[in-house]
Design a protein around this motif. Structure first.
Motif, PDB file in Angstrom:
ATOM      1  N   GLN A  17       0.829  -1.202   0.000  1.00  0.00           N
ATOM      2  CA  GLN A  17       0.000   0.000   0.000  1.00  0.00           C
ATOM      3  C   GLN A  17       0.867   1.258   0.000  1.00  0.00           C
ATOM      4  OE1 GLN A  17      -2.623   0.928   3.481  1.00  0.00           O
ATOM      5  NE2 GLN A  17      -4.275   0.312   2.079  1.00  0.00           N
ATOM      6  N   PHE A  18       1.942   1.219   0.768  1.00  0.00           N
ATOM      7  CA  PHE A  18       2.901   2.327   0.837  1.00  0.00           C
ATOM      8  C   PHE A  18       3.461   2.608  -0.554  1.00  0.00           C
ATOM      9  CE2 PHE A  18       6.951   4.359   1.569  1.00  0.00           C
ATOM     10  CZ  PHE A  18       6.820   5.079   2.749  1.00  0.00           C
ATOM     11  N   VAL A  19       3.903   1.569  -1.238  1.00  0.00           N
ATOM     12  CA  VAL A  19       4.505   1.737  -2.563  1.00  0.00           C
ATOM     13  C   VAL A  19       3.463   2.233  -3.569  1.00  0.00           C
ATOM     14  CG1 VAL A  19       5.579   0.499  -4.485  1.00  0.00           C
ATOM     15  CG2 VAL A  19       6.364   0.096  -2.143  1.00  0.00           C
ATOM     16  N   ASP A  20       2.234   1.738  -3.472  1.00  0.00           N
ATOM     17  CA  ASP A  20       1.173   2.205  -4.372  1.00  0.00           C
ATOM     18  C   ASP A  20       0.939   3.712  -4.230  1.00  0.00           C
ATOM     19  OD1 ASP A  20       0.750  -0.240  -5.506  1.00  0.00           O
ATOM     20  OD2 ASP A  20      -1.101  -0.693  -4.403  1.00  0.00           O
ATOM     21  N   ILE A  21       0.982   4.191  -2.996  1.00  0.00           N
ATOM     22  CA  ILE A  21       0.774   5.637  -2.770  1.00  0.00           C
ATOM     23  C   ILE A  21       1.935   6.432  -3.369  1.00  0.00           C
ATOM     24  CG2 ILE A  21       0.614   7.441  -1.004  1.00  0.00           C
ATOM     25  CD1 ILE A  21      -0.878   5.381   0.755  1.00  0.00           C
ATOM     26  N   LEU A  22       3.166   5.947  -3.230  1.00  0.00           N
ATOM     27  CA  LEU A  22       4.306   6.619  -3.852  1.00  0.00           C
ATOM     28  C   LEU A  22       4.120   6.706  -5.369  1.00  0.00           C
ATOM     29  CD1 LEU A  22       7.509   5.242  -2.046  1.00  0.00           C
ATOM     30  CD2 LEU A  22       6.279   7.372  -1.611  1.00  0.00           C
ATOM     31  N   VAL A  23       3.672   5.623  -5.954  1.00  0.00           N
ATOM     32  CA  VAL A  23       3.463   5.603  -7.408  1.00  0.00           C
ATOM     33  C   VAL A  23       2.398   6.620  -7.804  1.00  0.00           C
ATOM     34  CG1 VAL A  23       2.631   4.209  -9.331  1.00  0.00           C
ATOM     35  CG2 VAL A  23       4.280   3.242  -7.711  1.00  0.00           C
ATOM     36  N   ARG A  24       1.302   6.692  -7.048  1.00  0.00           N
ATOM     37  CA  ARG A  24       0.244   7.667  -7.352  1.00  0.00           C
ATOM     38  C   ARG A  24       0.754   9.096  -7.240  1.00  0.00           C
ATOM     39  NH1 ARG A  24      -4.020   8.675  -4.540  1.00  0.00           N
ATOM     40  NH2 ARG A  24      -3.597   7.453  -2.671  1.00  0.00           N
TER      41      ARG A  24
ATOM     42  N   LYS B  38      -3.541   1.202  10.315  1.00  0.00           N
ATOM     43  CA  LYS B  38      -4.630   2.086   9.913  1.00  0.00           C
ATOM     44  C   LYS B  38      -4.144   3.524   9.688  1.00  0.00           C
ATOM     45  CE  LYS B  38      -8.431  -0.385  12.175  1.00  0.00           C
ATOM     46  NZ  LYS B  38      -9.513  -0.301  13.189  1.00  0.00           N
ATOM     47  N   GLN B  39      -3.079   3.868  10.352  1.00  0.00           N
ATOM     48  CA  GLN B  39      -2.565   5.231  10.290  1.00  0.00           C
ATOM     49  C   GLN B  39      -1.792   5.513   9.004  1.00  0.00           C
ATOM     50  OE1 GLN B  39       0.642   5.723  12.998  1.00  0.00           O
ATOM     51  NE2 GLN B  39       0.499   7.959  13.135  1.00  0.00           N
ATOM     52  N   MET B  40      -1.228   4.459   8.396  1.00  0.00           N
ATOM     53  CA  MET B  40      -0.250   4.642   7.334  1.00  0.00           C
ATOM     54  C   MET B  40      -0.727   5.486   6.155  1.00  0.00           C
ATOM     55  SD  MET B  40       1.200   3.887   4.221  1.00  0.00           S
ATOM     56  CE  MET B  40       0.337   2.427   3.640  1.00  0.00           C
TER      57      MET B  40
END
Length: 580
Positions: free
Chosen positions: A9-16, A136-138
Motif C-alpha cells: 500500500q505504501f509503494v502504491d501511494i508513492l506511485v500515485r 490504519k494510520q499509514m
C-alpha cells in the motif's frame, strides 16, 4: 486475490504521487518494502552502495524534475546514513520523501538492537518527520508527508517499523487527492504598490538574484530594462539569471567576481529576488532594501528590510512591472557594467599566462576547456570546495544547462551521488560530475553504481592531491596547511578496474582530446586530470575582514583565476552602452 500488506500500500501511494525510483540499500526492516517495489512495475529500486548517496541522488533528481522523489534506509545505522543528503535536499528546497524503516514496533523504547528514534533524529533536516505506529494510520500519514514535501519544497521523513510494513493492510483506503505541484503566490496589491513607489523614488536600483528566479528570467530582464538596473546574482542564481543578460554585473559572495559587490553597495535601493544569500557581510547596511521571496521565513533574516514582499518572483514581477515608471537615466547601470568588465579584464590576465603549457595543469584551464566541449544542455554536478570556484567562474549557463551542487549545505562528496540521480531522469542527456579528489574518494564506492546500471555519467576529476579549499582557508587565516594532503591512486586505473572507461591526463595538450573521447563513450567514464596543487594564490593585500571570513569586496578577488567566457559577455554588454 491476496490481500495487500502495508508495504504494498505504501509503494502504491508513492506511485500515485509520481515517484519513479526509490534509492537505497536493502536491509531486514526494509525488506517488505523492497519486495513490494520488486512486484510493482511502475517503480524501480535503485541499489546504491551507501545511503548518503541515495539521499543525494533523490535530491538531485527532484531539483532536475521539480517533482517528488524518494529514498530509503533500513533501521538504525541504515537510515542514519541518509541524514547528510537529506540536510542538503531540505536546504535546496527539493521535494524528497525519505523512508526510515524501524525496529519492531513492540521493541521501540527498550534499547533494542540498532534502535534509534528516526522521527526525532530527522526533525531538523525535514519539514515533516513522523512515526507510523499502526497499519490504519499509514495511508493518511504518508499522504500528509507527501503534501508537506511538495507543498513546502523540502524533505519529509516517514519512520515505518518492519513488522508493521509486513502486516496486512486494512480494507483498501479511499484514494484521496494528493498534492503533486505547487501553486504560485501573489503578494497583495498594497505590498506591490509600496514596492512600486520605492522603485520610482530611487535613482539607482540594483537587483540581486538567487535560485528563486528560476523560471523568471524574462520578467527579471524586462524589469531591469525598465528601471535601468544592474543585475547581480548569488551562486545558486547563476544558472537562472546570468545568460542572455545585458545587465549582468557578476556574482557576490565568497566566490564572487565582477562588480556585483559595488552594485549592491552603491545603489539607493537593493531588491533581493528569491535569494536567502547567507553572507550578510557582503550585503550593505546603509541602503534601502526590499526582498521578494516565496518563503516568508527568509524575509529579513539576513539584512534589515525596508519592505518584505511574500510572493513568487515571477508572479510578483508580473504584477510590479506595469506599475513602475520607466527610468531614462542609465548612468549608474553603465558605470557598473564598465566596472564589471574592468574587474574581469584584470583577472583574465592572471589566468592567461602560458596556461596551455603549464604542468601540472591549471584547474582553471580544465574548467574552461570543459565548458567549451560540454553539451549545450549538459547537467553539471559540482563538488563542494574548489570545484565550486571553477564552476562559478567557467561554466557558462545558457538557459538549458543545469548546475547543481551542495550550495546551501556545503557537503563534501556530493557531485557523484547527485550525478546518479540526474542521469536516471534522462539517460540520453549529458551529465558531468565535476569532482575533487577529496570528495570523489569519500564516496568512491558508488562509482560502482554507475557501472552496475551502466549510467553514462562522465566524471571529470580535478586531482590536486589535496583538500584545496580547506588549505586556502588555513592560509588566509594565517595558519600553515596541515592534514590537507591526499595520497591518491591512479583514479583512471581504478575506473578501468571497475569496468568503466578511464583516462589520466597530465599534459594540457592532451586535455581536450581526452574529454571529447570520454564524452563519446556510451557508458560511465572518468577523466583523471592531474592539476596544480599550487594554483591557489593569496591577493597582495590581506585585511582583518578577510582573515575573519572573506568579508571583502568580491572585486578584490580572493582567489586569483580566470572567469572564462564571462569577460566576453561583459564586453558584449559594453558595446550596448550609449557613448557621449
Amino acid at each position: 486475490m491476496a490481500k495487500q500488506n502495508i508495504a504494498e500500500q505504501f509503494v502504491d501511494i508513492l506511485v500515485r504521487a509520481g515517484v519513479k525510483r526509490l534509492y537505497g540499500v536493502v536491509g531486514d526492516s526494509l525488506n517488505p518494502v523492497v519486495d513490494a517495489v520488486r512486484r510493482n512495475s511502475a517503480i524501480d529500486w535503485i541499489h546504491v552502495r551507501h545511503e548518503e548517496t541515495a539521499a543525494f541522488a533523490a535530491g538531485a533528481e527532484a531539483q532536475i524534475t521539480g517533482k517528488l522523489t524518494a529514498c530509503a534506509g533500513s533501521c538504525g545505522p541504515g537510515n542514519l546514513h541518509l541524514i547528510n543528503g537529506l540536510y542538503d535536499a531540505n536546504r535546496s528546497m527539493a521535494p524528497v520523501l525519505a523512508l526510515a524503516s524501524h525496529i519492531p514496533s513492540s521493541e521501540i523504547g527498550l534499547g533494542y538492537f540498532q534502535e534509534t528514534h528516526p522521527d526525532r533524529l530527522f526533525q531538523e533536516c525535514s519539514v515533516y518527520s513522523e512515526l507510523i505506529s499502526s497499519p490504519k494510520q499509514m495511508p493518511r500519514l504518508l499522504d500528509t508527508a507527501i503534501q508537506h514535501a511538495v507543498g513546502r519544497s523540502g524533505v519529509s521523513v516517514v519512520a515505518l517499523p518492519g513488522d508493521i510494513a509486513a502486516e496486512p493492510a486494512p480494507e483498501k483506503a479511499a484514494e484521496t487527492a494528493i498534492v503533486t505541484s505547487r501553486p504560485t503566490v501573489r503578494p497583495g496589491d498594497a505590498e506591490i504598490d509600496r514596492l512600486a513607489r520605492m522603485v520610482d523614488e530611487a535613482e539607482k536600483v540594483t537587483l540581486f538574484c538567487g535560485s528563486g528566479t528560476a523560471g523568471a528570467h524574462a520578467e527579471v530582464m524586462e524589469f531591469a530594462g525598465k528601471i535601468k538596473s544592474p543585475v547581480g546574482h548569488a551562486l545558486r542564481g547563476k544558472e537562472f539569471i546570468q545568460y542572455d543578460n545585458p545587465y549582468d554585473v557578476g556574482m557576490s559572495g565568497l566566490l564572487g567576481y565582477g562588480a556585483a559587490y559595488e552594485a549592491t553597495h552603491e545603489c539607493d535601493l537593493l531588491i533581493l529576488l528569491g535569494t536567502d544569500f547567507p553572507y550578510n557581510a557582503f550585503l550593505p547596511d546603509d541602503v534601502k532594501i526590499a526582498q521578494i521571496d516565496v518563503r516568508p521565513e527568509n524575509l529579513g533574516r539576513r539584512s534589515k528590510l525596508d519592505l518584505a514582499v511574500w510572493g513568487d518572483v515571477k508572479e510578483t514581477l508580473r504584477c510590479l512591472i506595469p506599475r513602475v515608471r520607466e527610468k531614462t537615466n542609465r548612468r549608474f547601470l553603465d558605470r557598473m557594467l564598465k566596472k564589471h568588465a574592468d574587474a574581469l579584464e584584470g583577472v583574465v590576465k592572471a589566468y592567461t599566462r602560458k596556461v596551455d603549457k603549464h604542468i601540472p595543469i591549471h584547474p582553471e584551464y580544465v574548467a574552461s576547456i570543459l565548458d567549451e566541449v560540454a553539451d549545450d544542455d549538459a547537467v553539471f554536478t559540482v563538488d563542494t570546495g574548489m570545484c565550486n570556484v571553477w564552476a562559478a567562474r567557467y561554466i557558462s549557463p545558457n538557459g538549458r544547462r543545469r548546475i547543481i551542487g551542495s550550495f546551501s549545505h556545503g557537503s563534501m562528496a556530493n557531485a557523484l551521488p547527485m550525478a546518479i540521480g540526474a542521469q536516471f531522469t534522462d539517460r540520453s542527456r549529458q551529465v558531468i560530475s565535476m569532482s575533487g579528489d577529496g570528495g570523489f574518494s569519500m564516496l568512491m564506492g558508488d562509482f560502482l553504481t554507475l557501472v552496475q546500471y551502466d549510467l553514462p555519467v562522465k566524471i571529470v576529476l580535478f586531482n590536486n592531491s589535496s583538500l584545496g579549499m580547506v588549505e586556502l582557508e588555513m592560509l588566509v587565516a594565517g595558519l600553515p596547511s596541515h592534514g590537507t594532503t591526499n595520497k591518491n591512486p591512479d583514479f583512471a586505473a581504478v575506473a578501468r578496474a571497475c569496468g568503466a572507461y578511464g583516462v589520466r591526463v597530465e599534459k594540457p595538450k592532451d586535455l581536450a582530446g581526452a574529454l571529447k573521447e570520454a564524452f563519446r563513450h556510451k557508458g560511465p567514464a572518468l577523466v583523471d586530470v592531474v592539476t596544480d596543487p599550487n594554483a591557489l594564490s593569496i591577493p597582495p593585500k590581506i585585511s582583518a575582514e578577510m582573515v575573519s571570513g572573506f568579508a571583502l569586496s568580491a572585486s578584490k578577488i580572493v582567489l586569483e583565476g580566470g572567469v572564462g567566457r564571462m569577460l566576453q559577455m561583459a564586453r558584449s554588454n559594453l558595446r550596448n552602452v550609449p557613448r557621449p
